[in-house]
Design a protein around this motif. Structure first.
Motif, PDB file in Angstrom:
ATOM      1  N   ASP A  16       0.815  -1.237  -0.098  1.00  0.00           N
ATOM      2  CA  ASP A  16      -0.130  -0.014   0.112  1.00  0.00           C
ATOM      3  C   ASP A  16       1.039   1.369   0.067  1.00  0.00           C
ATOM      4  OD1 ASP A  16      -2.232  -1.485  -0.098  1.00  0.00           O
ATOM      5  OD2 ASP A  16      -2.825  -0.967   2.020  1.00  0.00           O
ATOM      6  N   TYR A  17       1.999   1.201   0.707  1.00  0.00           N
ATOM      7  CA  TYR A  17       3.109   2.254   0.612  1.00  0.00           C
ATOM      8  C   TYR A  17       3.257   2.402  -0.782  1.00  0.00           C
ATOM      9  CZ  TYR A  17       7.530   4.722   0.556  1.00  0.00           C
ATOM     10  OH  TYR A  17       8.489   5.637   0.462  1.00  0.00           O
ATOM     11  N   ALA A  18       3.731   1.557  -1.380  1.00  0.00           N
ATOM     12  CA  ALA A  18       4.116   1.649  -2.881  1.00  0.00           C
ATOM     13  C   ALA A  18       2.937   2.236  -3.705  1.00  0.00           C
ATOM     14  CB  ALA A  18       4.314   0.222  -3.483  1.00  0.00           C
ATOM     15  N   GLN A  19       1.745   1.808  -3.484  1.00  0.00           N
ATOM     16  CA  GLN A  19       0.460   2.632  -4.276  1.00  0.00           C
ATOM     17  C   GLN A  19       0.372   3.871  -4.108  1.00  0.00           C
ATOM     18  OE1 GLN A  19      -1.166   1.106  -6.669  1.00  0.00           O
ATOM     19  NE2 GLN A  19       0.029  -0.796  -6.342  1.00  0.00           N
ATOM     20  N   LEU A  20       0.955   4.435  -2.919  1.00  0.00           N
ATOM     21  CA  LEU A  20       0.733   6.130  -2.748  1.00  0.00           C
ATOM     22  C   LEU A  20       1.295   6.913  -4.080  1.00  0.00           C
ATOM     23  CD1 LEU A  20       2.203   6.515   0.769  1.00  0.00           C
ATOM     24  CD2 LEU A  20      -0.226   6.866   0.205  1.00  0.00           C
ATOM     25  N   PHE A  21       2.252   5.797  -4.669  1.00  0.00           N
ATOM     26  CA  PHE A  21       3.039   6.810  -5.620  1.00  0.00           C
ATOM     27  C   PHE A  21       2.345   6.477  -7.067  1.00  0.00           C
ATOM     28  CE2 PHE A  21       6.073   6.304  -2.504  1.00  0.00           C
ATOM     29  CZ  PHE A  21       6.633   7.688  -2.568  1.00  0.00           C
ATOM     30  N   ALA A  22       1.229   5.892  -7.090  1.00  0.00           N
ATOM     31  CA  ALA A  22       0.476   5.781  -8.408  1.00  0.00           C
ATOM     32  C   ALA A  22       0.357   7.117  -8.972  1.00  0.00           C
ATOM     33  CB  ALA A  22      -0.705   5.065  -8.151  1.00  0.00           C
ATOM     34  N   SER A  23       0.219   8.188  -8.292  1.00  0.00           N
ATOM     35  CA  SER A  23      -0.103   9.532  -8.805  1.00  0.00           C
ATOM     36  C   SER A  23       0.970  10.066  -9.767  1.00  0.00           C
ATOM     37  CB  SER A  23      -0.333  10.442  -7.898  1.00  0.00           C
ATOM     38  OG  SER A  23      -1.269  10.216  -7.024  1.00  0.00           O
ATOM     39  N   LYS A  24       2.140   9.383  -9.768  1.00  0.00           N
ATOM     40  CA  LYS A  24       3.185   9.887 -10.677  1.00  0.00           C
ATOM     41  C   LYS A  24       2.980   9.550 -12.119  1.00  0.00           C
ATOM     42  CE  LYS A  24       6.039   5.567 -10.206  1.00  0.00           C
ATOM     43  NZ  LYS A  24       7.350   5.110  -9.745  1.00  0.00           N
ATOM     44  N   GLY A  25       2.149   8.526 -12.430  1.00  0.00           N
ATOM     45  CA  GLY A  25       1.842   8.078 -13.729  1.00  0.00           C
ATOM     46  C   GLY A  25       3.296   7.502 -14.286  1.00  0.00           C
ATOM     47  N   SER A  26       3.614   8.086 -15.463  1.00  0.00           N
ATOM     48  CA  SER A  26       4.861   7.481 -15.985  1.00  0.00           C
ATOM     49  C   SER A  26       6.358   8.375 -15.540  1.00  0.00           C
ATOM     50  CB  SER A  26       4.713   7.626 -17.542  1.00  0.00           C
ATOM     51  OG  SER A  26       4.497   9.226 -18.012  1.00  0.00           O
TER      52      SER A  26
END
Length: 324
Positions: A133-143
């Motif tokens: 879930d910590y890793a998913q925090l960075f989903a906002s970065k996109g590419s």
């Protein structure tokens, strides 16, 4: 309370020259994340008062990066507790998450920032650690490229560093090393400025020594040990040491070297920010007299010499500054 952090003994390490070109990642074009939407592409693990604020501002304004709206996430500090007294206003890892999120919302730039803060608030409210879930925090970065700049990670023990390296095997890590004398004094100045410790007589050597002996100061004032600890768990190609000296004397080349290592285009500008932009230039600092400077140098003499031998680069000149 969890175990207190012990400072490991010295370990010989070889630090790559920051001017050496980093390994290219064939799967990702320059300026794009090789790790996809999940997880940070890099960690900056310090040093505290070593230029991490400068780096955050440069990357937050760079078109190849999306940086979280909170500079210091302190997620992994949650796996252990620092030797900070319980009477302090906050533990090392986060303080009051709701306060940090509330402050960040005022400066949120767009919906991606708001989404990150929403997810961060929910994640930090849970007592257990969840690296997925910590890793998913960075989903906002996109590419785009993104990372976690938390100087407190410099104090993490081996078992947590190993866990991070195992879960994020391709993540890059960088450390901004600073002369221990300058760094420790800057930390004490910040603590006085923030009300973390009472203002003390900066000319009284006994009071100076008492503050230098604080565990939270000592654990951040031995860059040779910090580098050795992180190097034990990371491939050479994924770890770099840079120097605060270069930030003072050659910020442009330093900026380019770091951005290139992280996978961005070093020739792109960070918005309107100059490479030598320093938003903290006018902050109040404790007076450092020649007498106290010499006292700090004697206190850190062994570490200064160890850094000269093990870190190389500008650290080779550190002992000579103080006549060693």
């Amino acid at each position: 309370m969890g175990p207190l952090l012990m400072i490991p003994g010295n370990t010989n390490v070889t630090v790559a020259n920051p001017s050496v070109r980093s390994l290219e990642t064939p799967e990702a074009a320059p300026g794009t994340s090789p790790m996809g939407p999940a997880g940070p592409d890099f960690f900056c693990v310090g040093a505290q008062k070593g230029g991490t604020g400068w780096l955050y501002e440069q990357l937050r304004s760079h078109p190849d990066f999306w940086m979280p709206p909170v500079k210091e996430l302190h997620y992994f500090d949650r796996l252990w507790r620092s030797p900070r007294p319980r009477t302090s206003s906050r533990f090392l890892f986060a303080g009051k998450t709701e306060d940090r999120v509330r402050g960040a919302r005022q400066n949120a730039r767009d919906q991606r920032d708001q989404l990150f803060l929403d997810e961060m608030e929910k994640l930090f409210a849970r007592p257990e650690i969840d690296l997925e879930d910590y890793a998913q925090l960075f989903a906002s970065k996109g590419s785009l490229l993104s990372g976690d700049i938390t100087p407190g990670y410099s104090a993490l023990p081996d078992e947590i560093i190993e866990r991070i390296a195992r879960f994020f095997p391709a993540v890059k890590v960088l450390f901004l090393a600073r002369d221990p004398v300058e760094r420790a004094w800057s930390q004490l100045s910040m603590w006085v400025r923030h009300g973390r410790i009472q203002r003390f007589d900066s000319g009284d050597l006994d009071q100076v020594t008492q503050n230098l002996l604080r565990p939270e100061v000592l654990v951040r004032s031995h860059p040779s040990k910090i580098v050795a600890r992180w190097r034990r768990h990371l491939p050479e190609a994924l770890f770099r040491v840079y120097f605060f000296d270069d930030l003072k004397h050659a910020p442009g080349p330093l900026r380019q070297s770091i951005i290139q290592f992280l996978g961005g285009d070093p020739l792109k500008k960070s918005g309107q920010l100059a490479a030598d932009h320093n938003s903290k230039a006018k902050q109040e600092r404790l007076e450092l007299t020649d007498k106290v400077r010499a006292h700090l140098a004697r206190f850190f003499e062994h570490e200064l010499k160890t850094c000269a031998d093990e870190l190389g680069g500008p650290a080779r000149e550190w002992p000579a500054r103080y006549g060693f």
